[in-house]
Write a protein that holds these residues in place. Structure first.
Motif, short mmCIF file in Angstrom:
data_model
loop_
_atom_site.label_atom_id
_atom_site.label_comp_id
_atom_site.label_asym_id
_atom_site.label_seq_id
_atom_site.Cartn_x
_atom_site.Cartn_y
_atom_site.Cartn_z
N GLY A 81 6.82 -33.92 29.86
CA GLY A 81 5.46 -33.81 30.38
C GLY A 81 5.37 -32.87 31.56
N ALA B 188 11.17 -42.83 24.78
CA ALA B 188 9.87 -42.58 25.42
C ALA B 188 9.92 -42.92 26.91
CB ALA B 188 8.78 -43.37 24.72
N LYS B 189 10.43 -44.10 27.24
CA LYS B 189 10.52 -44.51 28.64
C LYS B 189 11.47 -43.60 29.42
CE LYS B 189 9.41 -49.42 28.17
NZ LYS B 189 9.90 -50.82 28.38
N GLU C 298 9.72 -40.29 30.11
CA GLU C 298 8.65 -40.48 31.10
C GLU C 298 9.23 -40.60 32.50
OE1 GLU C 298 4.93 -43.59 31.90
OE2 GLU C 298 5.99 -43.61 29.98
N ASN D 92 8.59 -38.05 35.78
CA ASN D 92 8.18 -38.48 37.12
C ASN D 92 9.14 -37.96 38.19
OD1 ASN D 92 6.01 -39.86 36.02
ND2 ASN D 92 7.09 -41.82 35.93
N LYS E 168 11.26 -47.65 34.87
CA LYS E 168 10.98 -47.83 33.44
C LYS E 168 12.03 -48.69 32.74
CE LYS E 168 7.47 -45.02 33.68
NZ LYS E 168 6.09 -45.51 33.46
#
Length: 960
Positions: free
Chosen positions: A331, A490-491, A494, A498, A520
């Motif tokens: 991301g 996914a975690k 993510e 961050n 997470k």
């Protein structure tokens, strides 16, 4: 940075120490990030006086780096580097270093290991009594200021490097010259003077005056490029460089019309090891992508452009798709303005992640068709370097103890990326299998006495040089994979995103990443603090072995898993998340298990299914050595072809090979098992790995007198299989694998005779199989190595000349050097030895390496003995007077080859005791050698006790 083959090893740097500044008044406390994730610099009064960390000139200590970090206001550093790059052997430059100082209580030091520091000016004051010890330039505290920005101007001269470190120079066979910089780990200071440590991040702007024929590439695009004009260049750089420096460097430049002047944009804020410059008569091709794509350009030597045209679409595709994958997974967008891929010669590594200016070993510019595993390794190198543009380039480790934050992560995520993108231009191999093969490097390193924690102490930059190894790369990657399996992809992605958003353009430490992962992390079995301590901060690996009763058919049957340290001196037991494979006649069942950090774990399973075998770490989720029980070993050796999953078979093959490496099974038994099994093996990835294992089993684990016999068995097998598969076009990949491995097993002269006949077009069996240029060179080297052909020097000369006419590349020059060394007489060998130990010899390390490989060749065993003692006499001096890269090459290629392992062990022990404390790299090399030879003794003993060849020889000797 991706390692192609490298010998690298260890780690060192405890944060949390107190370092005095060298004068009464200030002490710096450099604290490890606490639970609040803050790094603090604490200044107190009246400290104890410490030693000057910059008095020695071999490396930068962590204590010195801490001291210097405390002198500089972070974010205030910028460099302007103005280079005069001439053809030939040397260049010169001007450096302007601007920064804000926190205090002026101590002298400041700038790193430069080079030819000459010509002038030093500090805040307009010329320093007449220049203090430079060969590595550190002293900037007197009296000339520094805290009330305004400081400016240090340095004029320097330097030679182009010949060992791939700093600014390396290479002249191709066509006379074209090529330069490239390689700055990691501690080599920017061999390129130009700077404060060379990763937490003193800075912006940089290059200018370069160079021959018109050259193109210059750097981290950023060129703002200006045109005919050199003295007045124009002076007008630009006089704003920050002393007029005296400019005139000295540029005014008397001969043939000014033959030079161009390049001006580059200022970089993002980067650590010094990522500054990059490449120059020369490079050929290039741009990517014709879509609107919005990051610009891509490929560069390579002019002599390679034909081969690059066959690879360009593959390179562009993998680069674009991997960039998109990382952007989506994290991301976080790609942060740089371009992505150039530059393929360079005489490179020590696989590639280097210089942002926007990624250098690759031009070994990857394949000149003939390769097996799929080679293209997959190449693709993985591309995705590895791309990953660094997030881990390393965007967020940078604070010091080298956290190198794993760069390399472990990139090594893991590059494979994960390839699993999740579809490459269409070239078919790739099975990625999980390739990842497991990569893990083998970590398994080997972690079972040696020189193993170290993934994140451990790195007390200086020479230690840092030695941790680019299987622990930092493949073990660290395996640990990251295990963590993602626990957290979920996914975690995991993510949490990483961050982390990037918080620490972008900054430095980070281990705890920063752990804290973001913890946000997470949701696992009741253990905490990330436990995981970090066991896996990241503690050295050594574990082995696990099952014990079970195959006759127990109850629904509550018990499986006991014993966990032990692989080395007793590293006793830590760990938590392992694994799957357990249970094999029956109709397939495989699996059980998920989390093994506690205890010697025994008991698992309940349903024994009513009549399981025949058990495989621990099924699906390869943990980094652990798997031992097979007796029943499972028997089952797998007889039924391996019934196991359909390629990764599962890979794990079983590895467990069997480990038994040979551990001296439990002799190499002959292993060879015979594989020759029986491989005709039924349909995986080319497995064939590739087993051929490598076979080379190791015969080359390193078999006494010399039996190598010809075992090699001949494998050679005959490969020849038979090659002829068979060559008739099926669908099996081209397998054909290439078999063909390219033939020469590796030609220990016997009869095998060399067959290969020579193939070379000459006289081998009927191989008449329909192309003998490629690489195959031909391998055969020529074998003919030169074989003593049989000493009686036919004309034949040797004829085939060498034929190849030199066929191949006009630099590869031919290297091959010729090896051939000449292989047949050197006593007088020529003496001259070669003097060349090897001459501290002033200017030949490149890569060329010298070829001569060394021919000089110290097992096939010329009788000529080696006179130089065994000489090796031990000079090796300390070599490490004291030559670069580490040359010294490691000398050590690896000229290390004594002998059957007398006991005597060799004694000599190594004596050397070990004599190695000075500051020769860290040599100490590691010696420890590894000792470890390897002791393991080899065990393997040879196993062979003599178990191998049929050995027992037959013993019987024959008794009869005689």
């Amino acid at each position: 940075m991706q390692i192609l083959k490298k010998f690298a090893d260890s780690k060192t740097a405890k944060i949390g120490i107190i370092v005095a500044l060298g004068l009464s008044g200030v002490v710096l406390g450099y604290h490890q990030y606490d639970k609040a994730r803050k790094s603090s610099l604490i200044v107190t009064q009246n400290p104890p006086v410490s030693q000057n960390e910059f008095e020695q000139n071999r490396f930068l200590t962590q204590a010195g780096a801490i001291q210097r970090w405390g002198q500089i206001v972070q974010g205030s550093i910028s460099y302007k580097v103005d280079l005069l790059l001439k053809g030939g052997e040397s260049y010169s430059g001007l450096v302007t270093l601007d920064f804000e100082a926190k205090h002026t209580l101590t002298d400041l030091y700038v790193d430069f290991r080079g030819k000459k520091v010509v002038n030093l000016v500090v805040n307009g004051n010329k320093i007449n009594n220049l203090d430079w010890n060969g590595l550190f330039i002293k900037v007197p505290k009296e000339n520094l200021s805290t009330s305004q920005k400081n400016r240090v101007n340095i004029q320097f001269d330097q030679n182009y490097a010949k060992d791939g470190c700093g600014l390396h120079g290479f002249i191709d066979k066509d006379g074209k010259q090529y330069l490239y910089s390689q700055c990691e780990s501690y080599f920017t200071n061999r390129f130009f003077p700077c404060m060379d440590q990763p937490d003193l991040k800075a912006k940089l702007r290059f200018t370069a005056v160079c021959p018109k024929e050259w193109v210059v590439i750097s981290n950023e695009n060129a703002d200006q490029n045109g005919q050199f004009n003295y007045a124009q260049a002076t007008n630009l750089i006089k704003a920050y460089q002393p007029q005296e420096f400019i005139e000295s460097q540029l005014q008397n430049l001969e043939n000014q019309d033959s030079y161009n002047f390049w001006v580059f944009g200022e970089t993002k804020i980067l650590p010094t090891y990522l500054f990059a410059l490449v120059a020369g008569e490079y050929w290039s091709i741009k990517y014709q992508g879509e609107v919005g794509d990051v610009p891509q350009t490929i560069y390579c030597r002019e002599s390679l452009k034909e081969h690059m045209m066959n690879l360009k679409d593959f390179i562009f595709e993998v680069t674009k798709k991997s960039m998109k994958f990382y952007e989506d997974f994290f991301g976080v967008k790609y942060q740089f303005n371009k992505y150039d891929s530059l393929f360079v010669n005489e490179y020590n590594w696989g590639a280097m992640e210089n942002p926007g200016c990624v250098t690759f070993n031009d070994f990857y510019v394949f000149k003939e068709k390769k097996p799929a595993t080679s293209y997959t390794q190449f693709a993985n190198t591309i995705t590895h370097e791309m990953a660094h543009h997030w881990f390393g380039d965007y967020v940078t480790m604070k010091w080298w103890n956290d190198l794993w934050l760069n390399e472990s992560y990139a090594d893991f995520i590059s494979h994960f990326c390839l699993e999740n993108i579809q490459i269409e231009s070239i078919k790739l191999s099975n990625i999980p299998v390739m990842f497991n093969q990569r893990k083998g490097w970590g398994y080997r390193e972690d079972q040696m006495v020189t193993t170290h924690p993934i994140a451990g102490d790195v007390i200086n930059t020479e230690v840092a040089e030695n941790i680019f190894d299987g622990i930092t790369y493949s073990k660290g990657a395996s640990v990251m994979k295990q963590l993602m399996c626990i957290m979920g992809a996914a975690k995991f992605g993510e949490a990483c995103g961050n982390y990037f958003r918080k620490f972008g353009w900054k430095n980070a430490v281990l705890q920063d990443l752990i804290d973001h992962l913890q946000e997470k992390f949701d696992n009741p079995e253990f905490t990330l603090s436990q995981w970090k301590k066991q896996w990241i901060e503690t050295a050594g690996m574990n082995e696990i072995e099952p014990q079970w009763d195959q006759t127990d058919r109850s629904h509550q049957a018990k499986l006991t898993i014993y966990q032990r340290p692989a080395l007793s001196q590293f006793p830590t037991l760990r938590i392992h998340k694994i799957k357990i494979g249970l094999f029956h006649d109709n397939g495989i069942d699996s059980i998920d298990a989390v093994l506690k950090a205890t010697e025994e774990n008991v698992i309940t399973y349903d024994g009513s299914k009549g399981y025949r075998a058990i495989l621990l770490n099924y699906e390869d989720q943990s980094f652990v050595k798997v031992l097979l029980d007796q029943e499972s070993t028997k089952y797998f050796s007889q039924n391996l072809q019934a196991v359909n999953d390629v990764l599962t078979r890979t794990l079983i093959y590895r467990a069997l090979f480990d038994s040979v490496r551990d001296g439990k099974i002799c190499s002959e038994e292993y060879v015979d098992f594989l020759l029986n099994q491989l005709p039924r093996e349909n995986s080319d990835e497995i064939l590739n790995s087993q051929l490598m294992f076979l080379q190791a089993a015969i080359g390193s684990m078999t006494p010399r007198r039996f190598k010809k016999t075992l090699g001949k068995r494998v050679f005959a097998f490969l020849l038979e299989q090659l002829v068979k598969v060559s008739k099926d076009p669908q099996l081209e990949n397998r054909m290439i694998l078999l063909r390219n491995n033939l020469t590796s097993f030609a220990y016997d002269n009869s095998c060399i005779d067959e290969l020579l006949a193939w070379f000459q077009g006289q081998n009927q069996e191989l008449s329909q199989i192309e003998c490629t240029k690489d195959n031909r060179w391998a055969i020529v080297k074998l003919v030169y190595a074989s003593q049989k052909y000493d009686e036919n020097p004309d034949l040797r000369k004829e085939i060498l000349q034929k190849m030199l006419q066929l191949d006009t590349s630099d590869a031919a020059s290297r091959a010729q050097l090896r051939c000449q060394a292989l047949i050197a007489n006593e007088q020529e060998r003496a001259a070669l030895w003097q060349k090897f130990i001459d501290p002033n010899d200017k030949e490149s390390v890569k060329m010298m390496q070829e001569s060394m490989a021919g000089f110290n060749n097992e096939r010329r065993y009788l000529s080696l003995e006179p130089y065994q003692d000489k090796f031990f006499e000079v090796i300390i001096q070599i490490f004291q007077t030559k670069s580490n890269d040359f010294s490691k090459t000398f050590y690896d290629y000229l290390f004594p080859i002998t059957d007398d392992l006991a005597s060799l062990c004694n000599k190594i022990e004596k050397l070990r005791a004599a190695v000075p404390q500051n020769l860290i790299t040599l100490k590691i090399q010696v420890d590894k050698s000792l470890d390897s030879i002791k393991r080899q003794v065990k393997q040879f003993e196993c062979f003599c006790n178990q191998a049929k060849l050995a027992t037959q020889q013993q019987v024959q000797e008794k009869e005689v």
